[in-house]
Design a protein around this motif. Structure first.
Motif, PDB file in Angstrom:
ATOM      1  N   MET A   1      13.916   8.159  -3.051  1.00 21.60           N
ATOM      2  CA  MET A   1      12.818   7.517  -2.345  1.00 21.60           C
ATOM      3  C   MET A   1      12.094   6.531  -3.253  1.00 21.60           C
ATOM      4  SD  MET A   1      11.283  10.737  -0.199  1.00 21.60           S
ATOM      5  CE  MET A   1      10.205   9.692   0.777  1.00 21.60           C
ATOM      6  N   ARG A   2      11.429   5.602  -2.591  1.00 23.29           N
ATOM      7  CA  ARG A   2      10.527   4.697  -3.297  1.00 23.29           C
ATOM      8  C   ARG A   2       9.118   4.988  -2.773  1.00 23.29           C
ATOM      9  NH1 ARG A   2      12.751  -0.326  -4.072  1.00 23.29           N
ATOM     10  NH2 ARG A   2      13.138  -0.448  -1.848  1.00 23.29           N
ATOM     11  N   PHE A   3       8.240   5.344  -3.683  1.00 18.90           N
ATOM     12  CA  PHE A   3       6.828   5.548  -3.364  1.00 18.90           C
ATOM     13  C   PHE A   3       6.071   4.346  -3.912  1.00 18.90           C
ATOM     14  CE2 PHE A   3       8.523   9.818  -3.299  1.00 18.90           C
ATOM     15  CZ  PHE A   3       7.838  10.433  -2.266  1.00 18.90           C
ATOM     16  N   THR A   4       5.390   3.623  -3.025  1.00 20.20           N
ATOM     17  CA  THR A   4       4.673   2.423  -3.437  1.00 20.20           C
ATOM     18  C   THR A   4       3.185   2.590  -3.155  1.00 20.20           C
ATOM     19  OG1 THR A   4       6.602   1.068  -2.886  1.00 20.20           O
ATOM     20  CG2 THR A   4       4.502  -0.091  -3.182  1.00 20.20           C
ATOM     21  N   TRP A   5       2.406   2.569  -4.226  1.00 21.82           N
ATOM     22  CA  TRP A   5       0.953   2.554  -4.091  1.00 21.82           C
ATOM     23  C   TRP A   5       0.542   1.131  -3.747  1.00 21.82           C
ATOM     24  CZ3 TRP A   5      -1.594   6.910  -3.789  1.00 21.82           C
ATOM     25  CH2 TRP A   5      -1.096   8.052  -4.428  1.00 21.82           C
ATOM     26  N   ILE A   6      -0.306   0.976  -2.734  1.00 29.98           N
ATOM     27  CA  ILE A   6      -0.779  -0.347  -2.322  1.00 29.98           C
ATOM     28  C   ILE A   6      -2.299  -0.313  -2.282  1.00 29.98           C
ATOM     29  CG2 ILE A   6      -0.753  -2.114  -0.506  1.00 29.98           C
ATOM     30  CD1 ILE A   6       1.942  -0.777   0.434  1.00 29.98           C
ATOM     31  N   ASP A   7      -2.911  -1.261  -2.963  1.00 28.18           N
ATOM     32  CA  ASP A   7      -4.363  -1.413  -2.918  1.00 28.18           C
ATOM     33  C   ASP A   7      -4.680  -2.241  -1.676  1.00 28.18           C
ATOM     34  OD1 ASP A   7      -7.046  -2.238  -3.212  1.00 28.18           O
ATOM     35  OD2 ASP A   7      -6.885  -2.166  -5.405  1.00 28.18           O
ATOM     36  N   SER A   8      -5.334  -1.620  -0.700  1.00 24.26           N
ATOM     37  CA  SER A   8      -5.593  -2.305   0.582  1.00 24.26           C
ATOM     38  C   SER A   8      -6.556  -3.477   0.432  1.00 24.26           C
ATOM     39  CB  SER A   8      -6.124  -1.310   1.616  1.00 24.26           C
ATOM     40  OG  SER A   8      -7.380  -0.805   1.216  1.00 24.26           O
ATOM     41  N   GLU A   9      -7.309  -3.520  -0.640  1.00 25.04           N
ATOM     42  CA  GLU A   9      -8.257  -4.623  -0.851  1.00 25.04           C
ATOM     43  C   GLU A   9      -7.594  -5.847  -1.478  1.00 25.04           C
ATOM     44  OE1 GLU A   9     -11.382  -2.976  -3.249  1.00 25.04           O
ATOM     45  OE2 GLU A   9     -11.819  -1.407  -1.779  1.00 25.04           O
ATOM     46  N   THR A  10      -6.679  -5.606  -2.426  1.00 30.52           N
ATOM     47  CA  THR A  10      -6.103  -6.718  -3.183  1.00 30.52           C
ATOM     48  C   THR A  10      -4.628  -6.960  -2.893  1.00 30.52           C
ATOM     49  OG1 THR A  10      -5.415  -5.322  -5.038  1.00 30.52           O
ATOM     50  CG2 THR A  10      -7.692  -6.198  -5.091  1.00 30.52           C
ATOM     51  N   GLY A  11      -3.951  -5.971  -2.309  1.00 30.60           N
ATOM     52  CA  GLY A  11      -2.516  -6.084  -2.097  1.00 30.60           C
ATOM     53  C   GLY A  11      -1.705  -5.738  -3.330  1.00 30.60           C
ATOM     54  N   GLU A  12      -2.372  -5.408  -4.426  1.00 34.80           N
ATOM     55  CA  GLU A  12      -1.687  -5.025  -5.660  1.00 34.80           C
ATOM     56  C   GLU A  12      -0.828  -3.784  -5.393  1.00 34.80           C
ATOM     57  OE1 GLU A  12      -3.114  -4.409 -10.311  1.00 34.80           O
ATOM     58  OE2 GLU A  12      -4.590  -4.349  -8.708  1.00 34.80           O
ATOM     59  N   LYS A  13       0.349  -3.698  -6.054  1.00 34.65           N
ATOM     60  CA  LYS A  13       1.290  -2.608  -5.794  1.00 34.65           C
ATOM     61  C   LYS A  13       1.759  -1.956  -7.094  1.00 34.65           C
ATOM     62  CE  LYS A  13       3.187  -4.714  -1.647  1.00 34.65           C
ATOM     63  NZ  LYS A  13       4.394  -5.200  -0.976  1.00 34.65           N
ATOM     64  N   ASP A  14       2.182  -0.706  -6.959  1.00 33.24           N
ATOM     65  CA  ASP A  14       2.824   0.030  -8.040  1.00 33.24           C
ATOM     66  C   ASP A  14       3.982   0.798  -7.411  1.00 33.24           C
ATOM     67  OD1 ASP A  14       3.058   1.285 -10.717  1.00 33.24           O
ATOM     68  OD2 ASP A  14       2.483   3.090  -9.620  1.00 33.24           O
ATOM     69  N   GLU A  15       5.236   0.422  -7.738  1.00 34.24           N
ATOM     70  CA  GLU A  15       6.427   1.038  -7.138  1.00 34.24           C
ATOM     71  C   GLU A  15       7.021   2.088  -8.062  1.00 34.24           C
ATOM     72  OE1 GLU A  15       9.335  -1.834  -5.939  1.00 34.24           O
ATOM     73  OE2 GLU A  15       7.987  -2.739  -4.464  1.00 34.24           O
ATOM     74  N   ASN A  16       7.469   3.187  -7.448  1.00 37.92           N
ATOM     75  CA  ASN A  16       8.034   4.304  -8.202  1.00 37.92           C
ATOM     76  C   ASN A  16       9.218   4.889  -7.463  1.00 37.92           C
ATOM     77  OD1 ASN A  16       5.583   4.934 -10.193  1.00 37.92           O
ATOM     78  ND2 ASN A  16       4.778   4.422  -8.177  1.00 37.92           N
ATOM     79  N   LEU A  17      10.321   5.133  -8.168  1.00 38.23           N
ATOM     80  CA  LEU A  17      11.478   5.806  -7.585  1.00 38.23           C
ATOM     81  C   LEU A  17      11.361   7.292  -7.877  1.00 38.23           C
ATOM     82  CD1 LEU A  17      14.374   3.390  -8.555  1.00 38.23           C
ATOM     83  CD2 LEU A  17      13.120   3.528  -6.399  1.00 38.23           C
ATOM     84  N   PHE A  18      11.778   8.118  -6.916  1.00 38.62           N
ATOM     85  CA  PHE A  18      11.703   9.571  -7.078  1.00 38.62           C
ATOM     86  C   PHE A  18      12.782  10.200  -6.229  1.00 38.62           C
ATOM     87  CE2 PHE A  18       9.867  13.819  -6.666  1.00 38.62           C
ATOM     88  CZ  PHE A  18       9.367  14.031  -7.946  1.00 38.62           C
ATOM     89  N   GLY A  19      13.504  11.144  -6.783  1.00 40.28           N
ATOM     90  CA  GLY A  19      14.562  11.843  -6.056  1.00 40.28           C
ATOM     91  C   GLY A  19      14.208  13.296  -5.838  1.00 40.28           C
ATOM     92  N   ALA A  20      14.749  13.871  -4.782  1.00 41.90           N
ATOM     93  CA  ALA A  20      14.507  15.285  -4.486  1.00 41.90           C
ATOM     94  C   ALA A  20      15.657  15.846  -3.667  1.00 41.90           C
ATOM     95  CB  ALA A  20      13.193  15.451  -3.724  1.00 41.90           C
TER      96      ALA A  20
END
Length: 159
Positions: A84-103
């Motif tokens: 999976m890809r978990f992406t943090w998104i700042d709703s104010e700025t659109g800034e993102k932080d993407e992370n891959l994670f398996g389970a």
């Protein structure tokens, strides 16, 4: 605040969570408990966590249960592996932080994938924010609360 300052704020506020469910001879923190502590902070800070399934691999698992007993039988389940890809998104700025994670998840035919997805979300959040879940972890605030209850109970017994 930048997205990383917001994520750091969550990490600094959720130090530890006590295990709240038992099953299959072990205890664990439920996804509901993790979300209950993190989601209000996400909402306050305007953070969204987008979850995308990149790959799914399902494999049939056949094995014997009740081995050597009158209830011995073959059981079949599905082992689901997800990336999976978990992406943090700042709703104010659109800034993102993407992370891959398996389970992985293994369960009855229709539940393997759901188990893997649930496991991935719960453990991604626990690991991303370095949230302690062990009762032995000195930083786990629920451990401290339990210790206080035990100390109060001991004082009551001595009186």
């Amino acid at each position: 605040m930048s997205i990383y300052q917001k994520l750091h704020k969550i990490q600094s506020q959720v130090l530890g969570l006590g295990k709240d469910k038992a099953g299959q001879n072990y205890q664990y923190v439920t996804g509901s408990k993790v979300i209950e502590h993190i989601k209000p902070l996400m909402n306050e800070l305007g953070l969204i966590l987008k979850q995308e399934v990149l790959t799914i691999d399902n494999e049939r698992q056949d094995y014997i249960v009740g081995f050597g007993t009158p209830k011995e039988r073959t059981k079949s389940e599905i082992l689901s592996k997800v990336m999976m890809r978990f992406t943090w998104i700042d709703s104010e700025t659109g800034e993102k932080d993407e992370n891959l994670f398996g389970a992985n998840g293994q369960n009855d035919w229709e539940k393997g994938l759901g188990s893997a997805l649930t496991y991935a979300e719960r453990y991604f959040l626990l690991k991303y924010f370095h949230i302690a879940t062990d009762e032995d972890d000195i930083d786990n605030p629920e451990r401290k609360a339990e210790e206080l209850k035990e100390q109060e109970a001991e004082k009551t017994r001595l009186i």
